[in-house]
Design an enzyme around this catalytic site. Structure first.
Site, PDB file in Angstrom:
ATOM      1  CG  ASP A  62      -0.370  -0.060   2.515  1.00  0.00           C
ATOM      2  OD1 ASP A  62       0.870  -0.191   2.601  1.00  0.00           O
ATOM      3  OD2 ASP A  62      -1.116   0.036   3.528  1.00  0.00           O
ATOM      4  CD  GLU A 200       7.750  -0.398   7.663  1.00  0.00           C
ATOM      5  OE1 GLU A 200       6.848  -1.140   7.226  1.00  0.00           O
ATOM      6  OE2 GLU A 200       7.966   0.750   7.245  1.00  0.00           O
TER       7      GLU A 200
HETATM    8  O1  KIV Z   1       3.522  -1.136   1.628  1.00  0.00           O
HETATM    9  C1  KIV Z   1       4.695  -1.519   1.667  1.00  0.00           C
HETATM   10  O2  KIV Z   1       5.476  -1.232   0.772  1.00  0.00           O
HETATM   11  C2  KIV Z   1       5.101  -2.328   2.815  1.00  0.00           C
HETATM   12  C3  KIV Z   1       6.513  -2.697   3.057  1.00  0.00           C
HETATM   13  C4  KIV Z   1       6.711  -3.850   3.937  1.00  0.00           C
HETATM   14  C5  KIV Z   1       7.580  -2.492   2.168  1.00  0.00           C
HETATM   15  O3  KIV Z   1       4.279  -2.674   3.573  1.00  0.00           O
END
Ligand code: KIV
Length: 302
Positions: A62, A200
């Protein structure tokens, strides 16, 4: 075939077709200590390049809300927009796992609505998994999705859909209590059936600890090198996000520079009438040209 055999065979013959990646492959990679590679992609052309390079998992993240659609956060992107991009990626990808992010609001109202929306990604866009943000509060949803044959990737730590609750994009899990919460959230997602978990924006030590305690693979972004795999946003990787890169981003190319040079070159050539040239033009046959010119003489440009 074991992952070890599969990889050494590839090393011997780089042009050999590589086997389709599945979540079983990722699990085996974790068991053998082989790094899992993941990147985001949002369209046909970049997804093709990412897949042909041999990346294991492609996430239609997203983050497209920001890097493709120009929003400030990931919150505004809709299920229909995510489906549109997931279909484009699906058409491009042969080998990697294609996973789709469930956007904000698509699984927050009820478990039933979450399952219905996730099923759209599988049925209408050809996703092989969905990713949802959150820990213990999502365990029931992960269980129901798993029951519905939908593989789920969890996402813990700095979860961008919680930007307002977190008070900004801040590294999470920095105290003992917060690290413990993260670990328990990860274990709850795993027990509920999650097939992998994105970690993350957290201290390396916390991600390492969580990775060691889980049976399913972890995929890190801003979580240090000890996760089972790594993921980056494609536009960050190639310098196409128009923002100061985060500490954890390594830029492997300069797409913005490359595109700027190409656009400026085109603009100058058109303005100087140097594009297109003779060899870039189509022509009539001699006879048709003569007939055309006698019927209506061409006015020459100065
Ligand atoms: O939306 C995204 O790009 C993510 C990451 C884990 C890269 O959720």
């Amino acid at each position: 075939m074991s992952v070890t055999n599969f990889c050494s065979a590839d090393a011997q013959n780089a042009s050999a077709p590589r086997a389709k990646v599945t979540f079983q492959t990722l699990q085996e990679k974790k068991q053998h200590g082989q790094p899992i590679t993941a990147l985001t992609a949002y369209d046909y052309s970049t997804a093709r390049l990412v897949d042909e390079a041999g990346i294991d998992l492609i996430l239609v993240g997203d983050s497209l809300a920001q890097v493709v659609l120009g929003y400030d956060t990931t919150l505004p992107v809709t299920v229909d927009e995510m489906l549109h991009h997931t279909r484009a990626v699906r058409r491009a990808v042969k080998r990697a796992i294609v996973a789709a992010d469930m956007p904000y609001g698509s699984y927050h109202v009820s478990v039933q609505e979450g399952v219905a929306n996730a099923a759209r990604f599988m049925k209408e866009a050809g996703a092989e998994a969905v990713k949802i943000e959150g820990g213990r509060n999502r365990a029931e949803l992960v269980e129901r999705l798993t029951d519905a044959e939908i593989p789920v990737i969890g996402h813990l730590g700095l979860t961008p859909q919680s930007v307002h609750r977190m008070g900004g994009y801040k590294v999470q899990g920095k105290s003992m209590a917060a690290a413990d919460t993260l670990l328990h959230d990860a274990l709850a997602l795993e027990s509920a059936g999650a097939v992998a978990i994105v970690l993350e924006g957290m201290p390396r030590e916390v991600a390492h600890h969580v990775t060691a305690k889980l049976n399913v693979p972890t995929i890190g972004i801003g979580a240090g090198p000890d996760c089972d795999g790594q993921i980056l946003v494609f536009h960050d990787l190639v310098n196409l996000s128009f923002s100061k890169p985060a500490k954890f981003v390594r830029q492997y190319g300069d797409a913005a520079g490359l595109f700027r040079t190409a656009i400026e070159g085109y603009l100058q050539d058109v303005e100087k009438r140097e594009f297109p040239n003779e060899s870039e033009s189509y022509h009539l046959t001699k006879e048709t040209r003569a007939a055309l010119e006698s019927a209506s003489p061409l006015r020459r440009k100065a």
